[in-house]
Write a protein that holds these residues in place. Structure first.
Motif, mmCIF file in Angstrom:
data_model
loop_
_atom_site.group_PDB
_atom_site.id
_atom_site.type_symbol
_atom_site.label_atom_id
_atom_site.label_comp_id
_atom_site.label_asym_id
_atom_site.label_seq_id
_atom_site.Cartn_x
_atom_site.Cartn_y
_atom_site.Cartn_z
ATOM 1 N N GLU A 9 0.820 -1.201 0.000
ATOM 2 C CA GLU A 9 0.000 0.000 0.000
ATOM 3 C C GLU A 9 0.861 1.261 0.000
ATOM 4 O OE1 GLU A 9 -2.665 -0.199 3.265
ATOM 5 O OE2 GLU A 9 -3.695 -1.983 2.549
ATOM 6 N N SER A 10 1.969 1.229 0.772
ATOM 7 C CA SER A 10 2.834 2.402 0.844
ATOM 8 C C SER A 10 3.465 2.727 -0.501
ATOM 9 C CB SER A 10 3.931 2.178 1.897
ATOM 10 O OG SER A 10 4.802 1.126 1.500
ATOM 11 N N ARG A 11 3.603 1.697 -1.362
ATOM 12 C CA ARG A 11 4.148 1.921 -2.704
ATOM 13 C C ARG A 11 3.057 2.237 -3.719
ATOM 14 N NH1 ARG A 11 8.007 -3.138 -3.704
ATOM 15 N NH2 ARG A 11 6.967 -4.078 -1.923
ATOM 16 N N GLU A 12 1.826 2.408 -3.209
ATOM 17 C CA GLU A 12 0.679 2.794 -4.044
ATOM 18 C C GLU A 12 0.429 1.789 -5.161
ATOM 19 O OE1 GLU A 12 1.243 6.766 -5.364
ATOM 20 O OE2 GLU A 12 0.983 7.634 -3.372
ATOM 21 N N MET A 13 0.562 0.513 -4.830
ATOM 22 C CA MET A 13 0.230 -0.531 -5.806
ATOM 23 C C MET A 13 -1.277 -0.574 -6.017
ATOM 24 S SD MET A 13 2.604 -3.846 -5.024
ATOM 25 C CE MET A 13 4.355 -3.862 -5.402
ATOM 26 N N LYS A 14 -1.693 -1.000 -7.188
ATOM 27 C CA LYS A 14 -3.110 -1.159 -7.470
ATOM 28 C C LYS A 14 -3.683 -2.276 -6.614
ATOM 29 C CE LYS A 14 -2.861 0.384 -12.280
ATOM 30 N NZ LYS A 14 -3.102 0.000 -13.684
ATOM 31 N N PRO A 15 -4.959 -2.171 -6.183
ATOM 32 C CA PRO A 15 -5.561 -3.208 -5.339
ATOM 33 C C PRO A 15 -5.466 -4.607 -5.939
ATOM 34 C CG PRO A 15 -6.943 -1.278 -5.378
ATOM 35 C CD PRO A 15 -5.840 -1.020 -6.368
ATOM 36 N N ARG A 16 -5.652 -4.716 -7.260
ATOM 37 C CA ARG A 16 -5.592 -6.043 -7.877
ATOM 38 C C ARG A 16 -4.172 -6.606 -7.838
ATOM 39 N NH1 ARG A 16 -6.856 -4.343 -14.154
ATOM 40 N NH2 ARG A 16 -5.133 -2.902 -14.457
ATOM 41 N N THR A 17 -3.144 -5.717 -7.862
ATOM 42 C CA THR A 17 -1.764 -6.173 -7.746
ATOM 43 C C THR A 17 -1.482 -6.669 -6.344
ATOM 44 O OG1 THR A 17 -1.108 -4.540 -9.411
ATOM 45 C CG2 THR A 17 0.649 -5.523 -8.081
ATOM 46 N N VAL A 18 -1.994 -5.942 -5.344
ATOM 47 C CA VAL A 18 -1.854 -6.380 -3.956
ATOM 48 C C VAL A 18 -2.513 -7.737 -3.764
ATOM 49 C CG1 VAL A 18 -2.423 -5.834 -1.564
ATOM 50 C CG2 VAL A 18 -1.750 -3.998 -3.127
ATOM 51 N N ARG A 19 -3.711 -7.891 -4.315
ATOM 52 C CA ARG A 19 -4.432 -9.153 -4.189
ATOM 53 C C ARG A 19 -3.640 -10.292 -4.821
ATOM 54 N NH1 ARG A 19 -8.814 -7.646 -6.369
ATOM 55 N NH2 ARG A 19 -8.445 -8.416 -8.464
ATOM 56 N N PHE A 20 -3.087 -10.044 -5.994
ATOM 57 C CA PHE A 20 -2.325 -11.091 -6.682
ATOM 58 C C PHE A 20 -1.098 -11.500 -5.882
ATOM 59 C CE2 PHE A 20 1.241 -12.123 -9.521
ATOM 60 C CZ PHE A 20 0.739 -13.264 -10.123
ATOM 61 N N GLN A 21 -0.385 -10.522 -5.342
ATOM 62 C CA GLN A 21 0.825 -10.819 -4.582
ATOM 63 C C GLN A 21 0.500 -11.636 -3.334
ATOM 64 O OE1 GLN A 21 3.819 -10.245 -5.576
ATOM 65 N NE2 GLN A 21 3.706 -8.625 -7.096
ATOM 66 N N LEU A 22 -0.549 -11.244 -2.616
ATOM 67 C CA LEU A 22 -0.902 -11.948 -1.386
ATOM 68 C C LEU A 22 -1.458 -13.339 -1.676
ATOM 69 C CD1 LEU A 22 -2.507 -9.095 0.762
ATOM 70 C CD2 LEU A 22 -0.157 -9.939 0.779
ATOM 71 N N GLN A 23 -2.233 -13.466 -2.736
ATOM 72 C CA GLN A 23 -2.755 -14.783 -3.094
ATOM 73 C C GLN A 23 -1.629 -15.724 -3.522
ATOM 74 O OE1 GLN A 23 -5.717 -13.864 -6.044
ATOM 75 N NE2 GLN A 23 -7.352 -13.679 -4.541
ATOM 76 N N THR A 24 -0.621 -15.178 -4.194
ATOM 77 C CA THR A 24 0.535 -15.986 -4.569
ATOM 78 C C THR A 24 1.269 -16.483 -3.332
ATOM 79 O OG1 THR A 24 0.792 -14.706 -6.607
ATOM 80 C CG2 THR A 24 2.686 -16.001 -5.888
ATOM 81 N N LEU A 25 1.424 -15.606 -2.349
ATOM 82 C CA LEU A 25 2.085 -15.998 -1.099
ATOM 83 C C LEU A 25 1.295 -17.084 -0.384
ATOM 84 C CD1 LEU A 25 4.161 -15.673 1.169
ATOM 85 C CD2 LEU A 25 2.775 -13.772 2.047
ATOM 86 N N ARG A 26 0.000 -16.925 -0.310
ATOM 87 C CA ARG A 26 -0.828 -17.918 0.376
ATOM 88 C C ARG A 26 -0.805 -19.267 -0.337
ATOM 89 N NH1 ARG A 26 -6.005 -14.049 1.890
ATOM 90 N NH2 ARG A 26 -4.849 -12.639 3.261
ATOM 91 N N ALA A 27 -0.789 -19.227 -1.667
ATOM 92 C CA ALA A 27 -0.694 -20.487 -2.420
ATOM 93 C C ALA A 27 0.632 -21.184 -2.135
ATOM 94 C CB ALA A 27 -0.839 -20.201 -3.913
ATOM 95 N N TYR A 28 1.711 -20.397 -2.044
ATOM 96 C CA TYR A 28 3.031 -20.967 -1.738
ATOM 97 C C TYR A 28 3.032 -21.580 -0.346
ATOM 98 C CZ TYR A 28 8.041 -21.138 -0.733
ATOM 99 O OH TYR A 28 9.295 -21.542 -0.374
ATOM 100 N N LEU A 29 2.436 -20.886 0.633
ATOM 101 C CA LEU A 29 2.387 -21.422 1.994
ATOM 102 C C LEU A 29 1.526 -22.678 2.053
ATOM 103 C CD1 LEU A 29 2.059 -18.117 4.067
ATOM 104 C CD2 LEU A 29 4.096 -19.511 3.712
#
Length: 257
Positions: A9-29
């Motif tokens: 959020e501090s880097r002003e990423m788009k919401p869909r980019t944030v969602r993609f990054q977090l979903q990728t992390l959760r899939a990896y975990l």
């Protein structure tokens, strides 16, 4: 995960980019849990972190006006690439199909009545119809691709991919002098137009290929004034006595009558 989200959020990423990054992390975990290298309870706590941020909003899209649609169809040039864009645009804005569905349709997908059966998301089939005016535009496009494999085919070598098609639409919008739009905005345009004409939401969800009518409701871009008008018309109908009960409702043991 919460710290990562705050960093995104501090880097002003788009919401869909944030969602993609977090979903990728959760899939990896999740894979690590399956391999026994991560605790399942910890993964459950990770999943409780909001994704994307609840206050964030993605691209809401827009609806094209009839004037904008007419402008696009009339001002496109006569080069093979232009005729391809006119045909693809006309199909999308009259059927509401997804751009991924359109670009993968074989040339012989349409029967004599214009019926096209689509199988895309979730392997759920739905049907759209391509009307005669659209077929006439398609025939002009087909003259540029004698050896055609797709319903709409890029006239230069390989079939165009989705990202390139999106770029061509932006260039087209700039050329005709209207606000930029995406292929999904054409789908929103079809949905909103049909809702304004009183089409049953369940019929519309079948046309769009949605498994749930709740998904179709997301595409409702009618202004509040239109919804207010519906309520006003209902009240006026009641006041004129066009709606009445044949007998008053009363509660009795076993149900209402």
């Amino acid at each position: 995960v919460a710290a990562l989200r705050e960093g995104f959020e501090s880097r002003e990423m788009k919401p869909r980019t944030v969602r993609f990054q977090l979903q990728t992390l959760r899939a990896y975990l999740s894979r690590m849990v399956e391999a026994g290298e991560f605790d399942a309870v910890s993964l459950a706590n990770v999943r409780r972190v909001p994704c994307p941020p609840q206050q964030a909003r993605g691209h809401a899209g827009r609806r094209l006006s009839s004037e904008e649609i007419a402008l696009v169809l009339s001002d496109i040039g006569q080069l093979p690439k232009d005729r391809f864009m006119r045909a693809a645009f006309f199909v999308l804005v009259t059927t509401g199909m997804r751009v991924s569905e359109l670009l993968s349709l074989p040339h012989d997908c349409m029967d004599k009545s214009g019926r096209v059966e689509l199988v895309q998301k979730g392997s759920r089939a739905h049907v759209v119809w391509i009307t005669k005016p659209v077929v006439q535009v398609l025939r002009l496009h087909w003259e540029d691709v004698p050896e055609r494999n797709y319903l709409v085919q890029w006239p230069r070598g390989k079939q165009i991919i989705r990202n390139n098609f999106n770029r061509e639409l932006k260039l087209l919008a700039n050329r005709v002098g209207i606000e930029s739009f995406t292929p999904h905005d054409l789908r929103r345009t079809v949905a909103t137009t049909l809702l304004e004409k009183g089409v049953d939401p369940y019929v519309l969800s079948s046309i769009l290929g949605h498994s749930k009518p709740e998904t179709t409701a997301i595409y409702d871009h009618r202004p509040d004034t239109a919804k207010q008008q519906v309520i006003q018309e209902m009240v006026e109908t009641i006041e004129k006595g066009k709606i009445f009960y044949t007998q008053p409702l009363g509660y009795v043991s076993g149900g209402a009558k």
